[in-house]
Every structure is written in structure tokens, then in C-alpha cells.
Design an enzyme around this catalytic site. Structure first.
Site, PDB file in Angstrom:
ATOM      1  N   TYR A  28      53.596 143.697  -4.953  1.00  0.00           N
ATOM      2  CA  TYR A  28      53.501 144.909  -4.067  1.00  0.00           C
ATOM      3  C   TYR A  28      53.330 146.187  -4.014  1.00  0.00           C
ATOM      4  CZ  TYR A  28      54.883 146.553   0.771  1.00  0.00           C
ATOM      5  OH  TYR A  28      54.892 146.758   2.449  1.00  0.00           O
ATOM      6  N   CYS A  83      59.662 145.399  -7.102  1.00  0.00           N
ATOM      7  CA  CYS A  83      60.362 146.531  -6.783  1.00  0.00           C
ATOM      8  C   CYS A  83      60.089 146.684  -5.524  1.00  0.00           C
ATOM      9  CB  CYS A  83      59.117 148.316  -7.700  1.00  0.00           C
ATOM     10  SG  CYS A  83      58.838 149.628  -6.689  1.00  0.00           S
ATOM     11  N   ILE A  85      61.490 149.665  -2.655  1.00  0.00           N
ATOM     12  CA  ILE A  85      61.654 151.454  -2.742  1.00  0.00           C
ATOM     13  C   ILE A  85      61.552 151.482  -1.226  1.00  0.00           C
ATOM     14  CG2 ILE A  85      60.383 153.575  -2.398  1.00  0.00           C
ATOM     15  CD1 ILE A  85      57.574 152.384  -4.681  1.00  0.00           C
ATOM     16  N   HIS A  91      65.085 147.354   6.867  1.00  0.00           N
ATOM     17  CA  HIS A  91      64.987 146.117   5.613  1.00  0.00           C
ATOM     18  C   HIS A  91      65.058 145.618   4.783  1.00  0.00           C
ATOM     19  CE1 HIS A  91      61.324 142.946   5.088  1.00  0.00           C
ATOM     20  NE2 HIS A  91      61.160 143.628   4.585  1.00  0.00           N
ATOM     21  N   ASN A 115      67.130 139.662 -14.284  1.00  0.00           N
ATOM     22  CA  ASN A 115      66.456 140.026 -12.495  1.00  0.00           C
ATOM     23  C   ASN A 115      65.984 141.414 -12.999  1.00  0.00           C
ATOM     24  OD1 ASN A 115      66.128 140.911 -10.292  1.00  0.00           O
ATOM     25  ND2 ASN A 115      68.407 140.512  -9.609  1.00  0.00           N
ATOM     26  N   ARG A 129      61.570 153.446 -14.298  1.00  0.00           N
ATOM     27  CA  ARG A 129      62.098 151.837 -14.636  1.00  0.00           C
ATOM     28  C   ARG A 129      60.900 151.273 -15.251  1.00  0.00           C
ATOM     29  NH1 ARG A 129      65.182 155.292 -11.733  1.00  0.00           N
ATOM     30  NH2 ARG A 129      67.191 155.664 -11.858  1.00  0.00           N
TER      31      ARG A 129
END
Length: 188
Positions: A28, A83, A85, A91, A115, A129
Site C-alpha cells: 500500500y 504498513c 499508518i 479503521h 510479523n 522502521r
């Protein structure tokens, strides 16, 4: 700052037989996903392992893809990457909680899954990260899967002679192999 703390990292496991993992990524945020994948690939290759890669639309589809692969393929383990955010709605909570819960449940059923789905407040946290030269969470997720595979291989050959797992391929009843028991004629 938490991002600069020093953490203990387990030594890489070693394998006497080849190991093959499936990397499932939700791209995404493509640049972040690409960094996560790069870290995961490098970690797998560092132990002499191989990998396949599949992309899914979002973090919620990652566990489903792993479940499908587990039923239809022969991977030793899985690396879940993506990811999420935080946005303005709830949601974020649904995606984070449901994807994590599904991965955890599959792990409790015996799948070896690392994970690496990032759940962050903003893009800059995700970039740090995901960066293989910084926190390398993709590499960390691959390392987690590899360690679980090593444990599975270590303990998979051991039997204690108790519990529900048969000590061999043959199930015995009253000292006889079930294949040798004649149940008489069957009727249809």
C-alpha cells in the site's frame, strides 16, 4: 528516543536442510514495503534460504494469503509485511488488530510466521522502521520466522511417547498395527 535503544538480537539459526519462506507483502505504501521486503530477503539469504514473494492489496489480506499458501504449498515459514499508518478514523485499529490477531492465531496453530506489519502513527516512523540500514523490521520479521522454523525442526523429530501425537506413522491398538486388523465385510 526509543528508535535508538540497543536491543539483543539472537544469533542467526543454522539449517542442515534447505529452508524456503513465502514473503507476503501489502505494498500500500510501496517505498516502505520495498524496504521491508529488501530486509526480509537479505535475512533469508544470509542463512542460505530461498523465498517466494506475493503481493496482496492490504494488511487484512496478508493472513488470508498465508493461510491459502499453507493449505496449498510447501513453505517452511512465512514473513508478513506491510504498513498501517494511523488516520482519522477507527479503521486503523481494525486493520492493526485483525491482521495481528489472525497472524497470531495461525502461529498458535503451528505456522512459523514473522510479523513485520508496521503499525505506526506517521510516515516518518514507518520509514525508519522499514529501512534495512536502520531498524530493519522486515529483516527482523524474517529472522523471527527462521527461528521458529529452527525450533519446529528441532522439536519436530522428538517424541515423548505421551500425549496425542503418535510415536510413529503406524497407529497401534492392543499391540497390533491397525493395517493388520480385519474389520470384517463392509456394506454399502
Amino acid at each position: 528516543m526509543a528508535g535508538h535503544e540497543s536491543h539483543y538480537i539472537l544469533p542467526r539459526p543454522s539449517f542442515d536442510k534447505p529452508v524456503k519462506l513465502l514473503i507476503v507483502v501489502a505494498p500500500y505504501y510501496k517505498d516502505i514495503a520495498d524496504n521491508l521486503v529488501a530486509g526480509a530477503k537479505a535475512e533469508i539469504e544470509a542463512v542460505g534460504g530461498t523465498w517466494d514473494l506475493v503481493e496482496v492489496p492490504g494488511a487484512l489480506e496478508v493472513p488470508t494469503a498465508i493461510s491459502i499458501a499453507d493449505r496449498t504449498s510447501n513453505f517452511d515459514g512465512y514473513v508478513a509485511l506491510g504498513c498501517v499508518i494511523r488516520g482519522e478514523t477507527t479503521h486503523y485499529d481494525t486493520v492493526c488488530n485483525d491482521s495481528s490477531r489472525a497472524i497470531q492465531l495461525m502461529g498458535l496453530q503451528g505456522l512459523c510466521i514473522g510479523n513485520g506489519i508496521l503499525t505506526v502513527e506517521n510516515r516518518s516512523q514507518a520509514e525508519v522502521r522499514a529501512d534495512p540500514a536502520d531498524q530493519n523490521k522486515g529483516g527482523g520479521a524474517a529472522a523471527a520466522a527462521l527461528h521458529l522454523i529452527a525450533l519446529t525442526r528441532k522439536w519436530g523429530a522428538q517424541t515423548k511417547g505421551v500425549g496425542f501425537k503418535a510415536p510413529s506413522d503406524a497407529i497401534q491398538l492392543a499391540g497390533k498395527d491397525l493395517a493388520s486388523i480385519d474389520n470384517g465385510p463392509t456394506t454399502a
